[in-house]
Design a protein around this motif. Structure first.
Motif, PDB file in Angstrom:
ATOM      1  N   ARG A 178      -6.282   5.282   3.076  1.00 19.72           N
ATOM      2  CA  ARG A 178      -5.794   4.652   4.302  1.00 19.72           C
ATOM      3  C   ARG A 178      -4.957   3.414   3.985  1.00 19.72           C
ATOM      4  O   ARG A 178      -3.951   3.142   4.664  1.00 19.72           O
ATOM      5  N   LEU A 179      -5.333   2.661   2.967  1.00 24.45           N
ATOM      6  CA  LEU A 179      -4.538   1.498   2.580  1.00 24.45           C
ATOM      7  C   LEU A 179      -3.189   1.907   2.007  1.00 24.45           C
ATOM      8  O   LEU A 179      -2.208   1.160   2.122  1.00 24.45           O
ATOM      9  N   ASN A 180      -3.137   3.073   1.376  1.00 29.87           N
ATOM     10  CA  ASN A 180      -1.830   3.580   0.928  1.00 29.87           C
ATOM     11  C   ASN A 180      -0.883   3.772   2.108  1.00 29.87           C
ATOM     12  O   ASN A 180       0.300   3.417   2.045  1.00 29.87           O
ATOM     13  N   ALA A 181      -1.406   4.353   3.175  1.00 28.19           N
ATOM     14  CA  ALA A 181      -0.578   4.548   4.377  1.00 28.19           C
ATOM     15  C   ALA A 181      -0.210   3.211   5.008  1.00 28.19           C
ATOM     16  O   ALA A 181       0.929   3.017   5.469  1.00 28.19           O
ATOM     17  N   ILE A 182      -1.171   2.259   5.028  1.00 26.59           N
ATOM     18  CA  ILE A 182      -0.892   0.943   5.592  1.00 26.59           C
ATOM     19  C   ILE A 182       0.215   0.248   4.803  1.00 26.59           C
ATOM     20  O   ILE A 182       1.074  -0.436   5.376  1.00 26.59           O
ATOM     21  N   THR A 183       0.215   0.416   3.493  1.00 27.47           N
ATOM     22  CA  THR A 183       1.259  -0.196   2.665  1.00 27.47           C
ATOM     23  C   THR A 183       2.643   0.271   3.088  1.00 27.47           C
ATOM     24  O   THR A 183       3.594  -0.523   3.162  1.00 27.47           O
ATOM     25  N   LEU A 184       2.777   1.560   3.366  1.00 28.04           N
ATOM     26  CA  LEU A 184       4.078   2.091   3.782  1.00 28.04           C
ATOM     27  C   LEU A 184       4.502   1.536   5.137  1.00 28.04           C
ATOM     28  O   LEU A 184       5.688   1.265   5.361  1.00 28.04           O
ATOM     29  N   PHE A 185       3.550   1.364   6.057  1.00 26.51           N
ATOM     30  CA  PHE A 185       3.904   0.833   7.379  1.00 26.51           C
ATOM     31  C   PHE A 185       4.168  -0.674   7.327  1.00 26.51           C
ATOM     32  O   PHE A 185       4.946  -1.190   8.120  1.00 26.51           O
TER      33      PHE A 185
END
Length: 917
Positions: A178-185
């Motif tokens: 989930r933090l990987n996705a947050i990094t992109l956003f």
């Protein structure tokens, strides 16, 4: 989209059928052939997601481009489109199925499956982020929320938390995905536009005019984007329940990201903690840079006003870390950015809400401390807590209630400790490897510039300027301190606009200057007494005093830290404002025994090198003395404290000069002793301040001027005695260094040749004759020591009187005057005998922890500058217990460190009534 979704749903149905037929346990994402062929096909289909999402994105972009060119070929303007209902539903199904396959707990059983899982998850986040360019935000809101909801929704996936075969914790790996996705956003270029800031709809509103209409408008606006319901998406324990997709609201993406990052910062895994806090820091830093570039800092910061309340929820957790820990260095600057850049009206609305929540907190003596029974009507009786169940229930309910303005002051104290200037790189001491790591951290966070120090100019062979980050870090700490002071002043202004005296006795309410706010000078009517004001703070006496204690503790914390002159002046001005608004009686009750610390920092600023700092410090001291005289008719409540800490203040000023002197000596290759004239020069600003207090009082009250003159004369006597003691130490060290056993005329001339001022010159040439013949210099020292001893009475402060008498006895002993020495010993005995009769009611000083922490830095080159031990051992009789309790308290309640009143500072301290403020 249709074909891929149908294929995945078919494979998912086959997989459920295979589960019933005991098909072997395999990963949801597989690139190898297994026993279950239909399950392997599903894994292969999902593994190709990065390529398929790219194809779908390009296909949608081409179709949108074709439609726009066909309908409006003349303009060719790019517009976001709305997907038709069927495509939107299929896309939602596709996102759900692929995400469920990614976060299946079976993916963490094999390292190859885990790598494929990370790739697929990143492709989903990239696909959604890129779709913002072509699809309307309303539909994108639902797609993004569906994606993040799959991380917490239980249905549709196989999930079992625990250790995998390769030693991975399933819930931990889920948080990392989930933090990987947050990094992109977080690195989304159109992040601000996707959030639809509410402030962009505020046209024609004055953000600084505090009219009644403006205040109501900002209060309603604050309620529009508070509590958006995103906390359910931040669950860190894996898919354990179901969540509902909230409707589209302003700041939805910012709320979602901050909630998830805060939850990650509180995770028990350290790597997840640091990653969550670093993502927060990156988000706020990138947003601040965007605001500066586009001139919309207020608009950007307005989206993060709820972030302050979220940080208040984890305040104790943040306080458990060291002040300079990476997590605090990541989170605290985010708070400072909101306080600095958010619209003032919006922040004032938040302060009003938190001030309202503080009503009745003063009755909770367990959490916020009591006042020693000074206000029996408004304080909680601890002896009857067991008999009064209703009071006990109220205390428990208040512990779990919403946060209030007192927690904000705790947060501001945390920010001060975290953002404090750490000193120049060239003065850093300790392990070389630790310093190199610290320097590298500073280089990553702050800009470097050329800076040439005094030592570099004086030292030979060092011609080039040194590149360091000292200037950048100094300005950063300065800006943060200014923001903190401004925030506190806004809070005080809001309190006095709405403070009601309904629950206060008349004797207390009449001392509150409710109409002396900053607005009165502008001709604006104070609305605290207006009947049309809807917002009223019904504070009792205890509530008001607890608030004053929090405010004064913050200002004391600021003055005790390493600050710029501008920040010191602002803190002193804010302290004067509090003293005027709340009155001296409330001030003295609120600060309690920390009045001695106030006298330490104020007197220390009275000896500052810059005149503007000394003027502000003397103004605060004058006002305090004038108000105390008008309230009580004497200086008793502050005179003893000022005289008791004066020696410690002078010692600190001279210690700073000593450290600077020996540093220069070391660079120049010299080995001189710190002379008396240098010590007197360091204390010259302090002497001028005392003399100004003595000679330049503008009061027309004869009795007040007379008492003020006596106080100034006592302070001058202590100053003169300190110079005499320093001269003794200087001559002793000088003779010891030259190994001179018999002091001839040459040594006398060399000692008397120093350029000293009037006070120091009268003490030079001491102990130069081996006989007992009276010398005028010796008599001057005797008179100075005896005058300093007589400043303290046996029934007020016997320890300081005894210390000076012992110093005088030692001086007589060195000159073989044993009769005078015996007389001093007799006076010591009489002093202690008289003090023993009043031992239970005697007041003693307590150590000032901020000064005690850096005492080694100031005295890094040997013994003290005057070689005088003014603090007797019985003044620190509980020193070991104090440090133990302080260390234990700092671990549990670190953010209240400056509010804590040391147990050994009061003899009548009761363990059942802890003073946290």
């Amino acid at each position: 989209i249709y074909q891929w979704t149908a294929l995945l749903i078919e494979h998912k149905t086959d997989h459920k059928r295979g589960m019933k037929n005991d098909i072997p346990y395999e990963s949801a994402i597989s690139d190898s052939f297994g026993e279950a062929k239909e399950f392997t096909k599903s894994g292969m289909t999902i593994t190709c997601a990065p390529f398929l999402f790219q194809i779908i994105k390009k296909s949608l972009s081409w179709r949108v481009h074709s439609v726009i060119n066909a309908n409006d070929s003349a303009l060719g303007e790019w517009r976001r489109v709305s997907l038709d209902r069927n495509i939107k539903l299929e896309l939602e199904k596709l996102i759900s199925v692929v995400t469920d396959a990614c976060i299946d707990s079976r993916n963490f059983e094999n390292i190859v499956h885990l790598k494929n899982c990370v790739k697929v998850n990143d492709s989903i986040a990239l696909f959604l982020r890129d779709l913002f360019a072509i699809v309307e935000h309303k539909q994108m809101h639902r797609l993004v929320m569906i994606y993040f909801s799959r991380f917490v929704a239980k249905g549709g996936k196989v999930w079992k938390d625990g250790k995998s075969k390769i030693g991975l914790q399933s819930s931990f790996e889920l948080c990392k995905l989930r933090l990987n996705a947050i990094t992109l956003f977080v690195r989304f270029a159109d992040f601000t536009e996707a959030n639809k800031p509410l402030m962009k709809t505020w046209e024609g509103w004055a953000f600084y005019d505090q009219t009644e209409i403006n205040r109501r408008f900002f209060s309603k606006s604050l309620n529009q984007f508070m509590n958006l319901g995103m906390s359910a998406f931040a669950e860190s324990n894996g898919p354990i329940g179901n969540v509902d997709i909230p409707p589209l609201q302003p700041h939805w993406l910012a709320e979602l990201i901050t909630d998830i990052c805060i939850a990650a910062s509180c995770h028990r895994d350290k790597s997840i903690q640091l990653r969550g806090s670093s993502l927060l820091h990156e988000l706020f830093w990138s947003q601040s840079q965007e605001g500066k570039a586009t001139g919309s800092s207020s608009t950007v910061a307005s989206m993060y006003v709820p972030f302050i309340e979220k940080i208040l929820c984890i305040l104790k957790y943040i306080a458990s870390f060291h002040a300079k820990s990476q997590l605090r260095k990541d989170v605290i600057p985010c708070v400072i950015f909101v306080l600095q850049s958010a619209p003032v009206g919006l922040l004032r609305a938040l302060w009003r809400k938190l001030c309202k929540n503080a009503e009745g907190c003063g009755k909770n003596a367990v959490r916020y401390g009591g006042f020693g029974g000074l206000f029996e009507k408004n304080s909680v009786n601890h002896s009857n807590l067991d008999e009064k169940d209703d009071i006990h229930e109220n205390l428990e309910s208040s512990e779990g209630s919403s946060h209030n303005i007192l927690d904000v002051y705790c947060l501001l104290n945390l920010a001060l400790a975290t953002m404090e200037y750490e000193g120049s790189e060239r003065n850093t001491e300790g392990n070389v490897s630790d310093n190199l790591e610290k320097f590298e951290t500073w280089k990553q966070d702050f800009l470097e510039r050329e800076e040439q120090s005094f030592e570099q100019r004086k030292s030979s062979g060092v011609g080039a300027s040194k590149i360091n980050t000292s200037a950048s870090r100094r300005w950063n700490a300065h800006d943060c301190s200014v923001v903190i002071i401004s925030t506190s002043r806004y809070i005080i202004d809001e309190v006095f606009r709405a403070l009601s005296t309904k629950l206060m006795p008349h004797s207390f309410a009449k001392r509150l200057h409710l109409k002396v706010g900053r607005e009165e000078n502008d001709g604006v009517k104070d609305i605290a007494s207006s009947d049309t004001n809807d917002f009223v703070l019904e504070y009792g006496v205890d509530d008001t005093l607890v608030l004053v204690r929090a405010v004064t503790s913050l200002y004391l914390h600021i003055l005790s830290r390493r600050q710029s002159d501008i920040v010191v002046c602002k803190a002193l001005i804010a302290s004067v404002e509090v003293l005027k608004l709340f009155g001296v009686r409330s001030f003295l009750v609120a600060v309690g025994d920390t009045l001695q610390h106030w006298m330490r920092v104020v007197l220390n600023q009275c000896g500052a090198r810059r005149a503007n700092v000394r003027v502000q410090a003397l103004e605060f001291l004058f006002l305090l003395l004038r108000l105390i005289w008008g309230e009580y008719g004497s200086f008793t409540r502050v005179r003893i404290t000022m005289l008791a800490v004066q020696m410690e203040v002078m010692e600190r000023i001279v210690s700073t000069a000593t450290a600077r002197f020996y540093g220069e000596q070391r660079l120049l290759g010299l080995n001189e002793i710190f002379p008396t004239d240098a010590a007197e020069a360091a204390l010259a600003p302090f002497w001028r301040t005392i003399d100004r207090m003595h000679q330049e009082s503008e009061s027309e009250n004869v009795a007040f001027k007379s008492a003020l003159g006596r106080l100034a004369e006592s302070m001058k006597k202590l100053h003169t005695a300190y110079i005499a003691a320093h001269t003794l130490a200087y001559t002793k060290n000088r003779f010891k260094k030259s190994n001179t056993q018999e002091h001839d005329d040459v040594s006398i001339k060399s000692m008397s040749s120093h350029n000293t001022s009037t006070i120091g010159r009268q003490f030079l040439g001491l102990q130069v004759a081996s006989s007992n013949e009276p010398v005028s210099h010796n008599e001057a020292v005797e008179d100075a020591f005896l005058a300093a001893a007589n400043v303290f009475k046996p029934t007020e402060f016997p320890s300081h009187r005894v210390a000076w008498l012992r110093k005088l006895a030692g001086f007589h002993s060195s000159r073989n005057k044993f009769g005078e020495q015996a007389t001093c010993r007799l006076h010591i005995y009489e002093t202690l005998k008289e003090a023993a009769e009043h031992f239970d009611c005697l007041w003693n000083t307590s150590p000032f922890l901020p000064w005690a922490e850096d005492s080694n830095e100031l005295r890094a080159h040997g013994e003290g500058p005057a070689d005088i031990d003014m603090i007797e051992e019985h003044n620190y009789h509980d020193d070991n217990d104090l440090m133990t309790s302080s260390d234990k308290f700092e671990q549990q309640e670190g953010y209240r460190k400056m509010f804590y009143r040391v147990a050994s500072s009061m003899r009548d301290w009761d363990a059942s009534n802890k003073y946290v403020f």
